[in-house]
Design an enzyme around this catalytic site. Structure first.
Site: not given
Ligand SMILES: [Zn+2]
Length: 823
Positions: A107, A242-245, A277-278, A281, A300
């Protein structure tokens, strides 16, 4: 070792009209071959890379007729060191060995660096992923592993289960010396934490949070989890938090790994927040996805909002909604009070514009607006509306109005009409409250740090009022007009923005302000918070004086909430930084001592058994204020001794005191101490402890040390994922922050080599450089030098800097007089 990779993909496409060429996204890849085939035909083609557009054009050897086809592509790429796309990171493991991993961050628009694709959020697809890797390495991707076979030369081919239908930016895979916890079965969904080898011992808190937040969110949405498993993966180098893969969430280490024995409340809460948060998502973002990047704000904002819902449910004693008002909202106010702010939702065309969306307005303002409307329409109506929206659009793409439609029907309120005035217009209002008859008159106008009387913007403001004492019943209404009157038994003690959820400032006039200050104890936490925070905003914009602020701050002496103390001390620290010269430092220090001393005496140095986490946190905060703002010799000496004990055994000291002692010692520290701190940063393997030593380096204020911190950030001694914010933190040094700035200028070429997505962290610290001659230098520099990935941020922070220069010119004298006359 060459940091490269090769890949093969087969994309199923439906051709809807005859074509002779195919365009798709592709960036820093080389395509060896591309063949379009169906049952009857195989069409080769010539390939042209359009690097400027991040695209590849495949000119087919013939015309492809409408119908189902498969596009086979062979390609190679580089494992870059920019923390985007498919990248490589090296790190020293717990045994002191150099290790390398390869991992992904796609992303917003970097899947195209890993495989040619239609890399836009509404081209959803099922992804079948296989990786060929050295057999001694660990690998993880979105789906669970479903097959593994030898691939020769010490390699193994690992096959993962098909994903659900989803966007390219959610694809992830990582390869390296990792290890995983045993999966925890959470109502049929296996959950693991994955860490670099040797760090599994730091994963238990994350695992507990992950299990709690998963159940909470699933029950909130009333929708089953759309994936097959969830892994939470700690990555040694990571540009974001962090990243919500989907099913394979990646984190920077400090956002996932923690030793609860030595972590402060703020360090624990970070882990809890980011996981919440993640996971939020997985439904909002992954299952239902914005159609285009202009909708990223809602994605977001919503996850940031839900993160607090979930963490508040897990730890109600941590008062997360008070913290929300003290973190997310001020962050947003800070940017949105500028002329150079932007609307929350605006048109996005290029990838760099999409990347610029990840800012205070998207996260902070967006989530604050959702909280405001949720509290206005009611929590249950909001939850129903969200659930309906997600069920209706599952596996699809949406625009913002689709959520409003869900909330409108669940609440019977015109949510879309109200919210459009907040997300499509820049800025936010201040409400002015004056006595009128028995009641009050409320008027609205735009709040700007540098006021502009000609601005006529109006909002549909969700207002909640209540009268303290007589009746605590709140009244709700929408203020659409420039002004309105409301009746009360008496104007005195009426609070506007009751509950403190509104994204606006309130200014009380005609004696109403002092009436509220007298009844401070009758205000709830958030209302007390807003009163001091709003007052500081009016100082910044020249509507109230800094001396007024200091007088109000004194009324908060008996405060017990750390979040509110944070606001009080934030304004005091800003006054100390921008408005107090060396010649008035001593009276300022004793004024601060007077403010903070009694609260600290009540708590003392020794934590008591049964004390709440927030009380412990407050103790650390007060120690910090005494050691850094009040220049308290005893506190400084005691902190120094504690640092020695922390180095011997970090577990021997209460984490809040330990953290505060580090910063107090650094702010008053010598070169010898600097070297010891640096050594600790280099040798500590627990992420949050390492982070503390690192951040404390930026507080050392001796000229050579300030310069050295910047140099270390640019020559690789400090990890590049952290460099830009360490440099920024160094700007905040009261005496010598300008030297840090000058060093960055001198080494600008080196600065530009830092990961582009992190560079903004330095820019965000520019407002600290408010000495007029330094500010002029900063302005002149950016007039000549463009920073393409942070253009908006540069404009905003230069404006904030200008406001600080004005504040300095307007208030320095008056603060000096106040301090001279204070007992
Ligand atoms: Zn996010």
């Amino acid at each position: 070792m060459a940091a490269t990779f090769g890949g093969r993909e087969s994309i199923q496409v439906d051709i809807v009209e005859p074509v002779t060429e195919i365009l798709l996204n592709c960036h820093e890849l080389v395509i060896q071959s591309a063949v379009l085939r169906n049952e009857a035909l195989a069409l080769g083609g010539s390939i042209e890379l359009l690097e400027e557009d991040q695209r590849a054009r495949i000119s087919l050897d013939g015309e492809a007729a409408p119908g189902p086809w498969v596009l086979d592509i062979e390609f190679t790429g580089i494992l870059n060191d920019q923390l985007v796309g498919f990248y490589r990171s090296t790190f020293t493991d717990v045994d002191g060995m150099e290790q390398a991993i390869a991992t992904t961050q796609f992303e917003a628009t970097d899947a195209r660096r890993a495989f040619p694709s239609w890399d836009e959020p509404d081209f959803k697809a099922v992804f079948s992923i296989s990786l060929v890797i050295p057999e001694d390495l660990f690998t993880v991707s979105n789906g669970p592993e479903v097959g593994r076979e030898p691939a020769g030369e010490g390699k193994v081919a690992v096959r993962f289960a098909d994903t659900m239908v989803m966007s390219t930016y959610l694809v992830a895979f990582a390869v390296g010396p990792f290890e995983a916890t045993e999966p925890v079965d959470v109502d049929g969904v296996p959950v693991r934490v994955i860490t670099p080898r040797g760090k599994l011992g730091l994963s238990q808190f994350a695992l507990d949070c992950a299990v709690f937040a998963f159940r909470y969110l699933r029950d909130y949405y009333e929708i089953p989890y759309p994936g097959l498993k969830i892994d939470h993966v700690a990555i040694p180098d990571f540009a974001f938090g962090a990243m919500e893969n989907l099913g394979c969430i990646t984190y920077r280490e400090t956002a996932l790994l923690v030793d609860p024995e030595t972590a402060s409340q703020s360090e624990l809460v970070r882990v809890l927040d980011v996981i919440g948060h993640e996971l939020a998502h997985m439904w909002f973002g992954d299952l239902v996805t914005m159609r285009w990047w202009d909708g990223i704000w809602l994605n977001e904002a919503f996850a940031s909002f839900m993160e607090f819902k979930s963490t508040d449910a897990m730890r109600p004693e941590w008062k997360r909604w008070l913290a929300f008002a003290a973190i997310e909202r001020p962050w947003a106010f800070g940017v949105d009070s500028l002329e150079s702010t932007r609307p929350v939702e605006f048109e996005v065309e290029s990838p760099s514009e999409a990347n610029e969306m990840f800012d205070a307005l998207t996260y902070g303002k967006g989530s604050s607006l959702l909280r405001m409307i949720e509290q206005f329409i009611g929590e249950e109506a909001f939850r129903q509306g969200v659930g309906n929206y997600l069920r209706r659009h599952a596996y699809g793409n949406t625009v913002t109005a689709d959520l409003w439609a869900g909330l409108n029907s669940a609440s019977g309120q015109p949510v879309g009409e109200i919210m459009d005035t907040w997300i499509l217009q820049r800025g936010f209002p201040q409400l002015e409250v004056v006595p009128a008859g028995n009641g009050i008159k409320i008027s609205q106008r735009r709040y700007l740090t540098i006021p502009d009387e000609s601005d006529q913007t109006l909002w549909q403001v969700p207002v909640q009022t209540r009268q303290l004492g007589n009746s605590d019943a709140t009244e709700k209404f929408i203020l659409k007009e420039p002004e309105a009157t409301r009746d009360f038994e008496s104007a005195n003690g009426v609070i506007v923005n009751a509950g403190g959820h509104g994204f606006y400032r309130v200014r009380y006039e005609g004696g109403l302000f002092s009436a509220l200050v007298e009844k401070l104890g009758a205000l709830d936490d958030l209302e007390r918070y807003m009163l001091i925070d709003d007052t500081w905003a009016f100082v910044e914009s020249g509507q109230q004086s800094a001396a007024d602020y200091l007088r109000l701050a004194s009324a908060y002496r008996d405060e017990t909430e750390p979040a509110i103390w944070g606001a009080v001390l934030g304004g005091v620290a800003a006054i100390g930084h921008h408005l107090v010269g060396d010649e008035h430092r001593q009276p300022f220090a004793s004024w601060v001592s007077d403010l903070v001393g009694p609260a600290f005496s009540r708590l003392g140095w020794e934590p008591r058994s049964g004390e709440s986490d927030l009380t412990r946190r407050l103790r650390g905060q007060l120690i910090g204020a005494l050691g850094r703002l009040a220049d308290d010799a005893d506190v400084i000496a005691r902190s120094r001794k504690l640092v020695e004990l922390i180095i011997e055994d970090p577990r021997s000291i209460d984490p809040e005191i330990a953290r505060a002692s580090l910063f107090v010692t650094a702010a008053n520290g010598s070169e010898t101490e600097y070297r010891r701190f640096f050594e600790q940063y280099k040798t500590t393997s627990i992420p949050h402890e390492q982070q503390r030593w690192l951040l404390a380096l930026s507080a050392f204020d001796e000229p050579d040390l300030v310069v050295e911190t910047v140099e270390a950030s640019l020559d690789g001694r400090i990890r590049t994922q952290d460099s830009a914010w360490v440099i920024g933190a160094t700007f905040g040094n009261r005496r010598n922050g300008h030297l840090a700035w000058q060093q960055v200028r001198r080494e600008w070429e080196a600065f530009l080599k830092l990961p582009t997505m992190t560079q903004r962290r330095m820019v965000e610290a520019i407002p600290a450089l408010s000495r007029p001659e330094v500010a002029a230098e900063v302005e002149a520099f950016f007039a000549e030098t463009r920073l393409p990935h942070a253009a908006k941020s540069v404009a905003q922070n230069l404006e904030r800097l200008r406001a600080n220069v004005l504040l300095r010119q307007r208030e320095t004298e008056a603060v000096a007089r106040f301090l001279e006359n204070s007992p």
